[in-house]
Write a protein that holds these residues in place. Structure first.
Motif, PDB file in Angstrom:
ATOM      1  N   ALA A   1       0.824  -1.214   0.000  1.00  0.00           N
ATOM      2  CA  ALA A   1       0.000   0.000   0.000  1.00  0.00           C
ATOM      3  C   ALA A   1       0.857   1.263   0.000  1.00  0.00           C
ATOM      4  O   ALA A   1       0.518   2.255  -0.643  1.00  0.00           O
ATOM      5  CB  ALA A   1      -0.937  -0.007   1.206  1.00  0.00           C
TER       6      ALA A   1
ATOM      7  N   ASP B   1       0.450   2.769   5.588  1.00  0.00           N
ATOM      8  CA  ASP B   1      -0.591   2.648   4.582  1.00  0.00           C
ATOM      9  C   ASP B   1      -1.164   4.045   4.343  1.00  0.00           C
ATOM     10  O   ASP B   1      -1.521   4.735   5.302  1.00  0.00           O
ATOM     11  CB  ASP B   1      -1.678   1.694   5.104  1.00  0.00           C
ATOM     12  CG  ASP B   1      -2.763   1.403   4.090  1.00  0.00           C
ATOM     13  OD1 ASP B   1      -3.257   2.340   3.434  1.00  0.00           O
ATOM     14  OD2 ASP B   1      -3.147   0.227   3.975  1.00  0.00           O
TER      15      ASP B   1
ATOM     16  N   ARG C   1      -3.922   5.126   3.668  1.00  0.00           N
ATOM     17  CA  ARG C   1      -5.237   5.365   4.300  1.00  0.00           C
ATOM     18  C   ARG C   1      -5.088   5.932   5.708  1.00  0.00           C
ATOM     19  O   ARG C   1      -6.011   6.550   6.229  1.00  0.00           O
ATOM     20  CB  ARG C   1      -6.046   4.066   4.380  1.00  0.00           C
ATOM     21  CG  ARG C   1      -6.411   3.476   3.037  1.00  0.00           C
ATOM     22  CD  ARG C   1      -7.119   2.144   3.186  1.00  0.00           C
ATOM     23  NE  ARG C   1      -6.270   1.200   3.898  1.00  0.00           N
ATOM     24  CZ  ARG C   1      -6.707   0.261   4.736  1.00  0.00           C
ATOM     25  NH1 ARG C   1      -7.992   0.126   4.981  1.00  0.00           N
ATOM     26  NH2 ARG C   1      -5.862  -0.556   5.326  1.00  0.00           N
ATOM     27  N   PHE C   2      -3.906   5.739   6.324  1.00  0.00           N
ATOM     28  CA  PHE C   2      -3.691   6.186   7.693  1.00  0.00           C
ATOM     29  C   PHE C   2      -2.657   7.306   7.789  1.00  0.00           C
ATOM     30  O   PHE C   2      -2.240   7.679   8.879  1.00  0.00           O
ATOM     31  CB  PHE C   2      -3.265   4.996   8.558  1.00  0.00           C
ATOM     32  CG  PHE C   2      -4.292   3.894   8.551  1.00  0.00           C
ATOM     33  CD1 PHE C   2      -5.445   3.994   9.306  1.00  0.00           C
ATOM     34  CD2 PHE C   2      -4.115   2.770   7.763  1.00  0.00           C
ATOM     35  CE1 PHE C   2      -6.408   2.996   9.275  1.00  0.00           C
ATOM     36  CE2 PHE C   2      -5.065   1.753   7.730  1.00  0.00           C
ATOM     37  CZ  PHE C   2      -6.214   1.866   8.493  1.00  0.00           C
TER      38      PHE C   2
ATOM     39  N   ALA D   1      -1.825  -0.581   9.904  1.00  0.00           N
ATOM     40  CA  ALA D   1      -1.693   0.804   9.450  1.00  0.00           C
ATOM     41  C   ALA D   1      -0.259   1.172   9.080  1.00  0.00           C
ATOM     42  O   ALA D   1      -0.038   2.028   8.236  1.00  0.00           O
ATOM     43  CB  ALA D   1      -2.195   1.750  10.532  1.00  0.00           C
TER      44      ALA D   1
ATOM     45  N   GLU E   1      -6.936  -2.575  12.106  1.00  0.00           N
ATOM     46  CA  GLU E   1      -6.426  -2.699  10.735  1.00  0.00           C
ATOM     47  C   GLU E   1      -4.939  -2.375  10.687  1.00  0.00           C
ATOM     48  O   GLU E   1      -4.497  -1.390  11.284  1.00  0.00           O
ATOM     49  CB  GLU E   1      -7.158  -1.732   9.807  1.00  0.00           C
ATOM     50  CG  GLU E   1      -8.564  -2.150   9.470  1.00  0.00           C
ATOM     51  CD  GLU E   1      -9.099  -1.306   8.324  1.00  0.00           C
ATOM     52  OE1 GLU E   1      -8.553  -1.406   7.203  1.00  0.00           O
ATOM     53  OE2 GLU E   1     -10.039  -0.550   8.565  1.00  0.00           O
TER      54      GLU E   1
END
Length: 171
Positions: A22, A107, A109-110, A64, A62
Motif C-alpha cells: 500500500a 498505509d 489510508r492512515f 496501518a 487494521e
C-alpha cells in the motif's frame, strides 16, 4: 497518538507485506509486484540480523504501518544502498556504532494521523544514535523525519536517484 492505535512487536509477515504494498506501489515509489515480493525476502533476511527490532501499528484493528531496524552491520555490506552510503560518508565510523532505521511504511489510508511518528519514536527509544536513508521525492517521509528532529547528513545519488542520509536527534 491517534485514537484506536495499538502496536504489535511480533507482527506477521502478511501484515508487513500488505502495508508495504500500500505504501510503496503508488507514487512516488511506483514499486512493481516483483519489487514488493522481494521486500518479503529482505524482511525475512533482516529479521535474522542480531539486534533486529520491529513494530507494527494498527488503527481500530487494521494494519496501518510498520517500522524495523537493526544495528549497523559489521562488516559494512557491499550491496544495495550500502556501497553508495559508504562512498557518500567516507568515514563509516560515524555509522558503524549506530542503529539503522531500515524501513518505515504507513498505509496511505492512515497517513497524517501520527502513525509514522509513533512508530519511529517507539522503535528508536532506547537504541541510542540512529540513522536512516530516504529519498527527497518522499516528501511526507522527509517532513516526518525533520519534524522529529532528524538532521540531514549527506545527499547522494544511486542509478540516477537522489537519496538523503539522516541522523537521529540524539546523534
Amino acid at each position: 497518538m491517534p485514537v484506536g492505535l495499538t502496536f504489535d512487536a511480533k507482527p506477521g509477515t502478511a501484515a508487513f507485506r500488505s502495508i508495504y504494498a500500500a505504501a510503496f506501489a503508488p507514487p512516488p515509489w511506483h514499486e512493481t509486484p516483483d519489487q514488493i515480493e522481494a521486500f518479503a525476502d529482505r524482511l525475512a533476511s533482516h529479521a535474522r540480523t542480531p539486534g533486529f527490532r520491529c513494530d507494527a501499528a494498527y488503527v481500530d484493528g487494521e494494519p496501518a504501518g510498520f517500522v524495523y531496524g537493526f544495528p549497523s552491520p559489521d562488516p559494512w555490506p557491499d550491496d544495495r544502498l550500502y556501497r553508495p552510503i559508504a562512498d557518500a560518508v567516507g568515514d563509516l565510523s560515524m555509522l558503524a556504532s549506530r542503529f539503522e532505521l531500515h524501513e518505515v511504511a504507513v498505509d496511505p489510508r492512515f497517513a497524517g494521523r501520527g502513525v509514522g511518528a509513533a512508530l519511529v519514536r517507539r522503535l528508536t527509544a532506547g537504541v541510542g544514535a540512529s540513522w536512516l536513508v530516504t529519498a527527497p521525492k518522499a516528501a511526507a517521509a522527509v517532513r516526518l523525519y525533520e519534524r522529529l528532529g532528524w538532521r540531514r547528513l549527506r545527499e547522494f545519488t544511486v542509478r540516477g536517484e537522489t537519496f538523503r542520509l539522516y541522523l537521529s536527534p540524539d546523534s
